[in-house]
Design an enzyme around this catalytic site. Structure first.
Site, short mmCIF file in Angstrom:
data_model
loop_
_atom_site.label_atom_id
_atom_site.label_comp_id
_atom_site.label_asym_id
_atom_site.label_seq_id
_atom_site.Cartn_x
_atom_site.Cartn_y
_atom_site.Cartn_z
N THR A 179 39.40 -110.00 -0.57
CA THR A 179 40.18 -109.29 0.46
C THR A 179 39.82 -109.11 2.03
O THR A 179 38.69 -108.49 2.08
CB THR A 179 40.92 -108.20 0.11
OG1 THR A 179 41.43 -108.42 -1.18
CG2 THR A 179 42.03 -107.61 0.92
N LYS A 204 46.03 -107.28 9.20
CA LYS A 204 45.05 -108.09 9.73
C LYS A 204 44.36 -107.56 11.20
O LYS A 204 43.43 -107.67 11.43
CB LYS A 204 45.50 -109.88 10.15
CG LYS A 204 45.71 -110.43 8.99
CD LYS A 204 45.95 -112.04 9.31
CE LYS A 204 45.90 -112.83 8.21
NZ LYS A 204 44.60 -112.93 8.10
N GLY A 235 31.54 -121.34 4.79
CA GLY A 235 31.15 -121.81 6.00
C GLY A 235 32.24 -122.07 6.88
O GLY A 235 33.27 -121.69 6.71
N ALA A 247 44.72 -104.43 12.07
CA ALA A 247 43.92 -103.08 11.55
C ALA A 247 42.51 -103.52 11.30
O ALA A 247 41.68 -102.60 11.68
CB ALA A 247 44.80 -102.39 10.50
N ASN A 248 42.42 -104.33 10.47
CA ASN A 248 40.93 -104.64 9.89
C ASN A 248 40.22 -105.29 11.18
O ASN A 248 38.92 -104.87 11.17
CB ASN A 248 41.43 -105.91 8.80
CG ASN A 248 41.62 -105.35 7.43
OD1 ASN A 248 41.94 -104.11 7.30
ND2 ASN A 248 42.34 -106.24 6.81
N ASP A 301 39.93 -111.65 7.93
CA ASP A 301 39.88 -110.83 9.14
C ASP A 301 38.54 -110.26 9.83
O ASP A 301 38.37 -110.12 10.93
CB ASP A 301 40.57 -109.63 8.67
CG ASP A 301 41.97 -109.83 8.13
OD1 ASP A 301 42.49 -110.87 8.24
OD2 ASP A 301 42.49 -109.07 7.32
N ASN A 349 49.03 -102.29 7.66
CA ASN A 349 49.69 -102.17 6.35
C ASN A 349 49.15 -101.28 5.78
O ASN A 349 47.81 -100.90 6.11
CB ASN A 349 49.33 -103.49 5.77
CG ASN A 349 50.36 -104.95 6.33
OD1 ASN A 349 51.09 -104.66 6.94
ND2 ASN A 349 49.55 -106.02 6.17
#
Length: 323
Positions: free
Chosen positions: A259, A48, A236, A50-51, A263, A19
């Site tokens: 943010t 997600k 956790g 890409a991260n 991911d 994104n």
């Protein structure tokens, strides 16, 4: 950042959303019909997968990225940081006539972000694209790890996860959004990593503590998942592998922006699995990465390196020993 991205090298195979992120800071959450003035407008690469790919590259392991962007100007916003990180982009398809996925993110003072996502090209998978994806996965070394998520159509997930199963590639599924994940996909996941809300949605019951998370993990394993890691709201994690339960309690950190924390967990867990770490160490590695991810602005720019993760792992282990 990366090392040995040759086709013969076992790698983290990141499949899913790519994104363009548009992020702002807000003083509070807006009321209905209210226009709220924001600050700190930032354009970033996100999604997600890409991260996950970016963190794997940051940690120095081979990585391959599979997904879709549009044929618009936003594709470069999404891809440029990944290219600079040395991530091969030959598995990323530009879909004609489609916009790149867009994530609009608001971050209030407590750091607990809100996201509105327009999937756009992320959902543009036809039968031919799914078949090509399956073929690409089958061509990867069996020691690789497929890390995927629910932000692409179930048909693409199914094709990739079945190909991974046939090839002997371990599959890590982040079931987000949970309403996109059916029992067939759960059963194809060697590792399933929902957050607490997703676990509740998948299981159909509520919980608010580690014991409830363990109950959910057991229920998801009974539906065919392999190892289930439930990410807790406090940072956790509870994991269940069918024989033993693991609980990694959180350590206190200053939350700047949540943010991409999930991911970071998925990316770090995929790296740990690629490196064949023991389960307890792998889960602690993932929890440490997600802890550190919330201490900076944005997702990819906030992701930590190995030294910081190692330091946080020692903090987490000390807290666990003290309980």
């Amino acid at each position: 950042m990366t090392r040995n991205n040759s086709p013969s090298a076992p790698a983290v195979l990141a499949l899913g959303s790519i994104n363009a992120d548009f992020q702002v800071r807000i003083a509070r959450r807006p009321e209905v019909s209210e226009t709220l003035i924001a600050s700190d407008f930032t354009r970033l690469s996100g999604g997600k997968s890409a991260n996950v790919a970016w963190l794997a590259a940051r940690l120095g392991v081979p990585v391959r990225l599979y997904g879709h962007v549009g044929d618009d100007d936003l594709a470069e916003q999404a891809l440029a940081p990944l290219r600079r990180a040395g991530i091969p982009l030959d598995g990323v398809r530009r879909v004609a006539g489609q916009a790149t996925g867009v994530s609009m993110i608001t971050v209030p003072p407590d750091g607990k972000k809100g996201i509105v996502l327009a999937p756009n090209a992320n959902h543009a998978w036809d039968e031919a694209a799914c078949a090509a994806l399956a073929g690409a996965i089958r061509g990867c070394p069996p020691e690789s790890v497929l890390a995927t998520n629910g932000e692409i159509p179930a048909a693409a997930l199914r094709a990739a996860m079945r190909a991974a199963r046939e090839t002997g590639i371990a599959c890590l599924l982040d079931p987000s959004p949970a309403d996109a994940i059916g029992d067939d996909l759960i059963a194809l996941a060697d590792f399933l990593a929902p957050n607490a809300g997703e676990a509740q949605q998948l299981c159909g019951f509520s919980f608010d503590d580690a014991q409830g998370a363990l109950r959910a993990a057991r229920a998801l394993r009974e539906r065919g998942a392999g190892v289930v890691c439930v990410k807790l709201a406090d940072g956790g994690c509870v994991a269940w592998d069918g024989g033993r339960a693991l609980h990694v309690p959180p350590a206190p950190v200053e939350v700047v922006d949540s943010t991409g924390a999930g991911d970071a967990f998925a990316g770090a867990l995929a790296v740990a699995l690629l490196e064949r770490r023991p389960l307890e160490e792998a889960v602690r590695f993932a929890v440490a990465a997600s802890h550190l991810a919330v201490t900076g602005w944005g997702s990819q720019p906030a992701y930590p390196g190995r030294e910081a993760i190692g330091d946080m792992m020692r903090r987490l282990e000390a807290r666990g020993d003290a309980q």
